[in-house]
Each structure stands twice: as structure tokens, then as C-alpha cells.
Design a protein around this motif. Structure first.
Motif, short mmCIF file in Angstrom:
data_model
loop_
_atom_site.label_atom_id
_atom_site.label_comp_id
_atom_site.label_asym_id
_atom_site.label_seq_id
_atom_site.Cartn_x
_atom_site.Cartn_y
_atom_site.Cartn_z
N UNK A 250 1.06 -1.40 -0.06
CA UNK A 250 -0.23 -0.53 -0.25
C UNK A 250 0.76 0.83 -0.05
N UNK A 251 1.59 1.12 0.40
CA UNK A 251 3.13 2.31 0.48
C UNK A 251 3.55 2.69 -1.02
N UNK A 252 3.80 1.74 -1.51
CA UNK A 252 4.17 1.64 -2.54
C UNK A 252 2.57 1.97 -3.37
N UNK A 253 1.85 1.81 -3.44
CA UNK A 253 1.12 2.04 -4.03
C UNK A 253 0.39 3.61 -4.10
N UNK A 254 0.44 3.96 -2.57
CA UNK A 254 -0.12 5.71 -2.91
C UNK A 254 1.16 6.01 -2.87
N UNK A 255 1.85 5.84 -2.57
CA UNK A 255 3.61 6.84 -3.34
C UNK A 255 3.19 7.37 -4.79
N UNK A 256 2.14 6.13 -5.59
CA UNK A 256 2.91 6.36 -7.07
C UNK A 256 1.43 6.95 -7.18
N UNK A 257 1.05 6.89 -6.98
CA UNK A 257 -1.03 7.24 -6.86
C UNK A 257 0.15 9.15 -6.80
N UNK A 258 0.45 9.43 -5.77
CA UNK A 258 0.52 10.94 -5.38
C UNK A 258 1.57 11.13 -6.55
N UNK A 259 2.85 9.82 -7.04
CA UNK A 259 3.32 11.01 -8.45
C UNK A 259 2.49 11.24 -9.18
#
Length: 520
Positions: A250-259
């Protein structure tokens, strides 16, 4: 000093010392004069290309004489400064490797799903997160899932090596998951993780051109993960016994969504996603005290860190996790050894008339009914693993007798073959086909041929056939594919070192701060 007459990329007379200068020195000098890189210059003298060799050979040794004509040609380069020919050859090599990898995966999956006798000493089987074997949908679905998983694991290995472009190509082929029935896809989170890995590769390559595609893939990934894991991961929490393996995911997914939101100008959405990702990043930072305690108990650093991350940094739960993991690995080793024995047994009994492997579970069932094992195996083999038909044959006195005669004859022929190979080793030849055909080929005598025909009459013309199919294999690619599978477990997709994610979160939060500071 000698002189060379240069033409092409630079034109003029060049003074050199033929007994001191090498090809590399000449190329560097001409590159400097023609304002390009040395690897972009080709040198031709007397109809042949001058090559660097080991870098020590002098021009005079290569036959270059005073007043010789040298043609210096420029090699076209791309925007990265690489020669087009070099880049084309590299792309061609990558394409060939990808084709080999796909063909090897297809061959492996087909052999293991179709029920053929395994050529290897292992079986490819699907398991759930509890380590239980599962069967998903039709054989077509099984093939698609296995193909996708195999290629996905291979791509993950490339991601760990930071070969993101190569990983992307394999992930694109690995989307064979899409061939599955939609209901099958809803049962697993692997497809969503694959989508996430593709976007991660986009990000690591800084490929902003794929921004819209990244947004679509992230939306699919979130929807798939929430469906497979349940709301707020409730279903996953039950399956995993209260553990938290999904936090890094979920950390990676939210990071990429933020990018993606940042580059789309949605700064508020970007900040919310990055703030949530940062919270999870801090949640995964392992305290030195907890790690030190597990290390003092003899656990390796990687396993200790993984256990703590999976258990939300709870030391007691992490210890339980490590103990359970050790027991699971021991059980799997025993199961693998048992499966290897079963495969050897399947090869000994041979294939069914439709080229399928003997079903060992059904054979065990028949032997539990006090049928002799070899006899039961032959009855199953002839009847395409149909248990009831095999029982009918075994309980029919006439057919049972013919089965026994066949087994005795088969044993006799094997003994003759072994004796023949010892007595006449020079004349032994590889023969493609059945065991009976091979024996007839090697014996060559009329008496043996007559015995063979009589035995075939006894058997009703039924032949066990070769124990394994003769097929071409790309062993190098198959090893590369299966190596990753054999080293994976139920937690491999969630086991991430989030160091790069932490750096990216800090980078984009700083960018957002700069954006907001410029706003009125």
C-alpha cells in the motif's frame, strides 16, 4: 614522423609515428578533430576495418605504411550518444531473449498443466497464501495463471537488479493473466501487484510519457487489491492470522498515486496520497532494539527484518512467524522429496495411451484396497487414470491374468535388454519409440522377434510407450524461470525494501512544498 592521408569525417594530412601509435590513439585524435566521440569513428585502410585488438598493437604491425590512405567514417548515434547499430543489436538480442523466455514458459506450463510425465524432478502447482494447493478454473485459466506468475517472478528478479526496461517487457508478456475468467482474477491479488510493478518501473525510468497509462493501471491495482484483500484488508488479516504483510504494498501504491497526481496538477490529491505513504513508511522503520533481539536469537538479518515488517513490528508475533516459517520450509522440503519419488515412479510406469502421467493419488487409493501396486498401476495406465475402469479390470479374472502376463513379459524383456547392453556395448544405439520396438531393433534375431510378437498377442497390442516425451527444451531459460519460483513463498510479493520509496516520498513532498510556497 610519418604521414597519413585522412578522408571522410576529417580530411587532411596527419603526422603520426607508426611504430608508436595504436588504432585507439588514431581514432581518438580523429574524433577530437571531427568533434565527436571515439566510439563513433570507424577506420578503414586498404579495404579492411582497423580494430583496437588488445590496445597495444602498433599501426606499423597492422600493415599501415607511410603516406597510406585512411577513411574515417562517422557512425550514426541516437540522443543518448549510442551508435544506432549497437543499439539495434542490443534491442535484437533483448527481443530474442524475450521470445526464448516466453517459449520456455509456455512449454513448462503446457507440460505441467496437461498432466504429462514431468521431465524435471518437480511439479508446477498453484498454492494459496496458506500453502494449500488450489485449482483455479479451467485448464486454460490454469495455464494463463501459471504463465503470468512465472513471468512475473522473473520480472521481479530483474526489478531487484534495477533492470527496469527489461522487467517491463516481461511484465507486458506476463499480462497473460488477462486471458483468465474474470471470476478467477477476482480471487487473487497477483494481477493487481503486476499492474503496480509496471507503474513502479515507469517511475524508476522517469517515464512521464506513460502518465495516463500509469493512472489507469493504478486504479486497476487498487480495485483489485481491495477486492482480494477485503475492505481495509479485513479478509487478508483473517487469512494471515492478524499479520500485516500488505503495508509495504500500500505504501508503494500510495506513493505512485501521489506522483501521478502531482504530474497531473492535482496537488491536493498528491499531498494526501504522499502523506499517507509517509505514515506507512515510518510504520515500517524497524527499531534497533527489536532487530538486535532477533539477531541475538540466531536469526539472519533479512529474515528478522521481514518477520518484523510482516507483524507490524511486534517482536512476539515476529518470533512466532519465524518459527512457523521454519516448520513450513521443513514441511515443503519433505513434500518436495516425496514428489520427486512420485515423479520417478511415474516415469517407471510410463505414459497412458493419451500421453498422460499416471495419477499417484489414484494408485495409492487402489493399493489401499490391497491390489498389488504394479498391477494396479498398469490397470490405471491403460484406462487413462479412470479408477472405476481400473477396478473393473483388476477384478476381472481374465483381464487380471493378462495384466500379470504383461508385467512378467515386461520384466523379462528389461532383463534381456540389460544383459544385451552389457554383452554388446559397442553396438548399442539410441532408438526413438517404445521399449518393445527398441528391444526388437537391438536383438535383430528371428527367435527374439517371434517371442516379441507372441508377447504382443498376449498383451492385446497395448504398449506402455516411453516414460517421458521426447521434446526440445530451452534448459537455460527454464532454469531461469523455475529458480525464482522455487525460492518464492506466500510473502515474496509483500517483502519489499522500501528505502527507494522513502527517498521518493521526501522528494515529492519537497516539490509540493515548493509549489505551495509559490501560490498566493
Amino acid at each position: 614522423m610519418e604521414k597519413l592521408r585522412i578522408g571522410g569525417a576529417w580530411t587532411g594530412l596527419l603526422e603520426v609515428r607508426l611504430d608508436e601509435w595504436t588504432v585507439a590513439m588514431l581514432r581518438e585524435e580523429l574524433a577530437r578533430r571531427s568533434d565527436c566521440r571515439p566510439d563513433c569513428i570507424n577506420l578503414i585502410s586498404a579495404g579492411r576495418v582497423l580494430k583496437d585488438g588488445d590496445g597495444t598493437e602498433k599501426l606499423i604491425k597492422l600493415g599501415v605504411k607511410d603516406n597510406a590512405k585512411i577513411l574515417a567514417t562517422k557512425v550514426s548515434v541516437d540522443r543518448d550518444g549510442k551508435p544506432f547499430k549497437e543499439k539495434y543489436m542490443a534491442e535484437e538480442e533483448r527481443f530474442k531473449r524475450l521470445s526464448r523466455l516466453k517459449a520456455a514458459a509456455d512449454s513448462l506450463v503446457t507440460r505441467h498443466v496437461d498432466g504429462a510425465v514431468p521431465i524435471e524432478d518437480f511439479n508446477l502447482e498453484l498454492e494459496n497464501q496458506s500453502g494449500e494447493k488450489v485449482s483455479l478454473g479451467s485448464p486454460t485459466d490454469q495455464r494463463a495463471v501459471m504463465m503470468g506468475l512465472m513471468l512475473h517472478k522473473n520480472a521481479k528478479a530483474l526489478i531487484r537488479k534495477q533492470k527496469y526496461r527489461d522487467a517491463l517487457e516481461i511484465l507486458a508478456v506476463g499480462e497473460a493473466f488477462s486471458l483468465c475468467d474474470q471470476k478467477v482474477l477476482e480471487m487473487v491479488d497477483n494481477v493487481s501487484i503486476l499492474q503496480l510493478d509496471m507503474v513502479w518501473c515507469y517511475f524508476m525510468l522517469r517515464d512521464i510519457a506513460r502518465l495516463s497509462d500509469a493512472g489507469v493501471r493504478l486504479a486497476k491495482a487498487r480495485q483489485g487489491i481491495e477486492h482480494a484483500h477485503g475492505k481495509e484488508s479485513s479478509r487478508l488479516r483473517i487469512i494471515q492470522g492478524g499479520r500485516y504483510p500488505e503495508i509495504a504494498l500500500h505504501l508503494r501504491m500510495e506513493l505512485l498515486e501521489g506522483v501521478v497526481a502531482y504530474h497531473s496538477g492535482q496537488f491536493k490529491k498528491s499531498r494526501e496520497a504522499l502523506a499517507s505513504a509517509q505514515e506507512k513508511y515510518l510504520q515500517l522503520q524497524i527499531p534497533d532494539e527489536a532487530l538486535s533481539l532477533l539477531l541475538s536469537m540466531g536469526y539472519k538479518e533479512h529474515r528478522a527484518k521481514r518477520a518484523l515488517r510482516m507483524c507490524n513490528l511486534d517482536v512476539g508475533s515476529a518470533i512466532d512467524f519465524l518459527i512457523e516459517e521454519k516448520l513450513t520450509n521443513a514441511r515443503k522440503r519433505e513434500e518436495n522429496l516425496q514428489r520427486q519419488k512420485e515423479i520417478l515412479e511415474q516415469k517407471r510406469y510410463g505414459m497412458t495411451p493419451l500421453k498422460k502421467a499416471l495419477d499417484i493419488e489414484k494408485l495409492n487409493y487402489l493399493t489401499s484396497m490391497d491390489f498389488e501396486r504394479d498391477l494396479a498401476a498398469e490397470a490405471l495406465r491403460r484406462n487413462e487414470n479412470d479408477t472405476q475402469k481400473a477396478i473393473d479390470d483388476l477384478t476381472d479374472p481374465t483381464i487380471n491374468t493378462s495384466l500379470q502376463i504383461y508385467l512378467v513379459s515386461k520384466k523379462r524383456r528389461r532383463t534381456r535388454q540389460a544383459t544385451s547392453s552389457v554383452q554388446n556395448p559397442v553396438h548399442a544405439e539410441p532408438v526413438v519409440g517404445s521399449e518393445e520396438h527398441a528391444l526388437g531393433h537391438q536383438s535383430g534375431g528371428n527367435n527374439n522377434e517371434g517371442t516379441k510378437q507372441a508377447e504382443e498377442v498376449e498383451l492385446g497390442g497395448i504398449d506402455a510407450g516411453p516414460s517421458t516425451p521426447s521434446i526440445e527444451r530451452d534448459k537455460e531459460m527454464e532454469h531461469e524461470l523455475t529458480e525464482e519460483l522455487q525460492n518464492a513463498d506466500a510473502y515474496s510479493d509483500y517483502d519489499m525494501d522500501v528505502h527507494k520509496e522513502g527517498e521518493a516520498i521526501a522528494e515529492y513532498l519537497a516539490l509540493l512544498t515548493a509549489v505551495y510556497s509559490c501560490m498566493p
